[in-house]
Design a protein around this motif. Sequence first.
Motif, short mmCIF file in Angstrom:
data_model
loop_
_atom_site.label_atom_id
_atom_site.label_comp_id
_atom_site.label_asym_id
_atom_site.label_seq_id
_atom_site.Cartn_x
_atom_site.Cartn_y
_atom_site.Cartn_z
N GLN A 86 0.82 -1.20 0.00
CA GLN A 86 0.00 0.00 0.00
C GLN A 86 0.86 1.26 0.00
O GLN A 86 1.94 1.30 0.61
CB GLN A 86 -0.92 0.01 1.23
CG GLN A 86 -1.92 -1.13 1.27
CD GLN A 86 -2.90 -1.08 0.09
OE1 GLN A 86 -3.39 0.00 -0.26
NE2 GLN A 86 -3.16 -2.23 -0.51
N VAL A 87 0.39 2.30 -0.68
CA VAL A 87 1.13 3.55 -0.73
C VAL A 87 1.39 4.09 0.67
O VAL A 87 2.49 4.57 0.97
CB VAL A 87 0.36 4.60 -1.57
CG1 VAL A 87 1.01 5.98 -1.44
CG2 VAL A 87 0.31 4.18 -3.03
N GLN A 88 0.40 3.99 1.56
CA GLN A 88 0.58 4.53 2.90
C GLN A 88 1.68 3.81 3.66
O GLN A 88 2.41 4.42 4.45
CB GLN A 88 -0.73 4.43 3.69
CG GLN A 88 -0.67 5.12 5.07
CD GLN A 88 -0.25 6.58 4.96
OE1 GLN A 88 -0.78 7.33 4.16
NE2 GLN A 88 0.73 6.98 5.76
N ASP A 89 1.84 2.49 3.42
CA ASP A 89 2.94 1.76 4.05
C ASP A 89 4.29 2.30 3.59
O ASP A 89 5.21 2.49 4.39
CB ASP A 89 2.84 0.26 3.73
CG ASP A 89 1.66 -0.41 4.40
OD1 ASP A 89 1.38 -0.07 5.57
OD2 ASP A 89 1.02 -1.25 3.77
N ARG A 90 4.39 2.57 2.27
CA ARG A 90 5.65 3.10 1.73
C ARG A 90 5.91 4.49 2.28
O ARG A 90 7.05 4.82 2.67
CB ARG A 90 5.61 3.13 0.21
CG ARG A 90 5.44 1.75 -0.42
CD ARG A 90 5.87 1.74 -1.87
NE ARG A 90 5.09 2.64 -2.71
CZ ARG A 90 3.96 2.30 -3.31
NH1 ARG A 90 3.45 1.09 -3.12
NH2 ARG A 90 3.33 3.16 -4.08
N VAL A 91 4.88 5.31 2.33
CA VAL A 91 5.03 6.67 2.85
C VAL A 91 5.47 6.63 4.31
O VAL A 91 6.40 7.34 4.71
CB VAL A 91 3.71 7.45 2.70
CG1 VAL A 91 3.76 8.76 3.49
CG2 VAL A 91 3.42 7.74 1.23
N THR A 92 4.82 5.79 5.11
CA THR A 92 5.16 5.70 6.53
C THR A 92 6.61 5.25 6.71
O THR A 92 7.34 5.82 7.53
CB THR A 92 4.22 4.72 7.25
OG1 THR A 92 2.87 5.18 7.12
CG2 THR A 92 4.58 4.61 8.73
N GLU A 95 8.87 8.11 5.83
CA GLU A 95 8.76 9.18 6.82
C GLU A 95 9.51 8.82 8.10
O GLU A 95 10.04 9.70 8.78
CB GLU A 95 7.30 9.46 7.14
CG GLU A 95 6.57 10.23 6.04
CD GLU A 95 5.14 10.56 6.42
OE1 GLU A 95 4.58 9.89 7.31
OE2 GLU A 95 4.58 11.50 5.82
N GLU A 191 4.07 11.14 -4.33
CA GLU A 191 3.74 11.63 -3.00
C GLU A 191 4.68 11.09 -1.93
O GLU A 191 5.09 11.81 -1.02
CB GLU A 191 2.30 11.27 -2.66
CG GLU A 191 1.86 11.72 -1.27
CD GLU A 191 0.48 11.22 -0.89
OE1 GLU A 191 0.01 11.58 0.19
OE2 GLU A 191 -0.11 10.44 -1.68
N SER A 192 5.03 9.80 -2.02
CA SER A 192 5.87 9.21 -0.98
C SER A 192 7.25 9.86 -0.94
O SER A 192 7.80 10.11 0.14
CB SER A 192 5.99 7.69 -1.18
OG SER A 192 6.60 7.39 -2.41
N ARG A 195 6.86 13.52 0.50
CA ARG A 195 6.63 13.53 1.95
C ARG A 195 7.89 13.11 2.70
O ARG A 195 8.19 13.64 3.78
CB ARG A 195 5.45 12.62 2.29
CG ARG A 195 4.12 13.23 1.86
CD ARG A 195 2.94 12.36 2.20
NE ARG A 195 2.78 12.15 3.64
CZ ARG A 195 1.78 11.46 4.16
NH1 ARG A 195 0.85 10.92 3.37
NH2 ARG A 195 1.69 11.30 5.47
#
Length: 233
Positions: A86-92, A95, A191-192, A195
């Motif tokens: 998931q994109v959010q996993d990569r972003v987290t 980050e 985005e990732s 951020r």
Amino acid sequence: MTDTPLIAILDDEPEIRRLLSSALEEAGFRTVSFARATEFEAALRRIQPDACLIDLGLPDRDGLALVHRLASESGAAIIIISGRAQVQDRVTGLELGADDYIIKPFDPAEVVARIRARLRKPQRETGPGRQQIRFAGWSADFDRYTLTSPEGAETPISHAEAEVLRLFLDNPRRLISRAQMLETLGGTAGESFDRAMDVRISRLRTKLGEDPKNPRLIKTIYGAGYIFLAELG
């Protein structure tokens, strides 16, 4: 002592560890592998890997928490290898301080290429006599991954933070666009990446004692990029 980079592999799947070790050693790296975070963390008291490949699905520790601690305390490049797509996993992950994020299943050749890209940049950018740079009363040590304040207080910086700071120090008083950061630091546009850069710059500002509302050294030029305003030397 050897100059061959040491890569630490942390994954609870034996086949993944064998696959990565084989590919990396064939490419000329040294490797050391661990199935559990406790073994890996104990080994870090004895060894200093140049890069760490970290699986997030560990049996004895939260992988993201480990990545965050490594980013705060270690100068090693940190690459997450995970089945979480998931994109959010990569972003987290980015980050929290990871330098890169590779999704399983993966091509071992891609892992080798990404490690080479991560390790090549500090060697190219940090020439003889340039491991330590002074600016605005501060001193950045790219061999020890530390920042020393004008008062003499020492603060560790992560590999990812060091890459960004080095880019600023190589280009003082010049606009650095997001496109330039992507080209120099590597990664995947989107985005990732954006951020992750925002988080790294925010952390650098904090460690440099910057006022977040009116930073003196790292200025944001909205819609264009960043300018590093410190004089070197």
